[in-house]
Enzyme design. Sequence first.
Site, PDB file in Angstrom:
ATOM      1  N   ASP A  84       3.842  -4.520   3.337  1.00  0.00           N
ATOM      2  CA  ASP A  84       5.670  -4.898   3.345  1.00  0.00           C
ATOM      3  C   ASP A  84       6.153  -6.287   4.012  1.00  0.00           C
ATOM      4  OD1 ASP A  84       4.756  -3.786   6.246  1.00  0.00           O
ATOM      5  OD2 ASP A  84       6.145  -2.009   6.380  1.00  0.00           O
ATOM      6  N   HIS A 131       0.778  -1.463   0.326  1.00  0.00           N
ATOM      7  CA  HIS A 131       0.231  -0.195   0.343  1.00  0.00           C
ATOM      8  C   HIS A 131       1.222   1.029   0.247  1.00  0.00           C
ATOM      9  CE1 HIS A 131       1.274   0.889   4.263  1.00  0.00           C
ATOM     10  NE2 HIS A 131       0.542  -0.947   4.377  1.00  0.00           N
TER      11      HIS A 131
END
Length: 424
Positions: A336, A61
């Site tokens: 991540d 994102h």
Amino acid sequence: MRNLLTKAGLFGSMSVAFGSMWWSQQKTESDPVTPNPASNSADASPASLYELKLVQVLFRHGARTPLKSIPDVIEAQWVPTLLEAPPHTHINYVVTDLEGGPRPPAPVEDSYRTKILTGGTFPGQLTTVGMQQLYELGERLRKRYIEEIPFLSPTFVPTEVYVRSTNIVRTIESAKCLIAGLFQQKQKDVVSILTTEAESEILYPNYHGCQLLKLLIGPRWAELSTLPGIAADLQSILSALGIAAHQHVDFILIRDDMVARETHGLPVPPALSSWRDTVEERAVDMICHLYEPGKREVLQLSVGALLHMLLDNMEKKLEDSSAEASRKLFLYSAHDTTLIPCLMALEIFDVKWPPYAADVTLELHQNRRTGDAFVKVSYAGQDQLIPGCSGVYCPLQEFKQVLSAYSLSSDLYRSRCNSTGRTD
């Protein structure tokens, strides 16, 4: 892989670092990625020999508000104007479950909305900066797959493009912004962004849905406070920042807030700036210790089902017999903490935290003369030579062999997650 060490606030930082058992997730970064680009000599065959068949993009994102502010330091003002959506990122979309039904409950998102940051916004929300980052990623994909290679239709066509996201607002909005950039807001139909319930999510390491992963990771968090180096550095930085000893703070939490501030031009405590490189290094040390890339089991349970899905998409495309034979692009909006174990499994992790909007892209090609299948992997737009592959265009069988230690079918994944024994 450097010293792997740390301290303090284990489960507080676990909820900052991940997203499931402790209902939370990911980290941050504003620095550019410096991946290991593949050598040109790694592949003697020109790209013109290969026909592109399928593209899969797994991406983080965009920039967001922090998951938790560093306590006892000057607080940034996370005001609502930082979250305004640029008009060029708007599209007509709907969020559903994987079968097209109503969107499932979202306990991770609900947990964010029980707290309010200074300035009036919730933790973990996609910002205007983050929306623009994903729009620009979409533009990069447009340049390659529409302008340079006439692979995708210039207008969104639902039979060509599959979009899946974790059931968290920032990843859903990131997928929307990427689509807006990729197709320049042109669409023939409503964009469906598919999600699933938190317990069965495979787009991040699922500590809530996979009990064995929870059992394996828990002790590793407990070990962090006893390892030399990280613990000592943490005590030094807490003292420099004037953070009280009882606060649950670790390097992942500090990094999360620090990079969020930097990305949005908000004040960073001067004492923290001098520790920036150490914070970056120790946060990565922590994540490396947790995922333990030297052993397969944690990585297998973290992303094995996801890797299997990516491979399965390729196999189905080559069979060309499924009802979705026209599918050309799979988009997966994640975190991540998704990219890091995937990069570790591929052995291309550069020991740097993936920035906002970082992407791992897998292209499936067929040799125009022989019909043999090849996979080309890129990270942040840079082609990668995967260890175990004979070239950048990696023969599919070699690529499958590379991932064979980690890939898990959905049935095997569920079976392993529900067991309490270990395989290595």
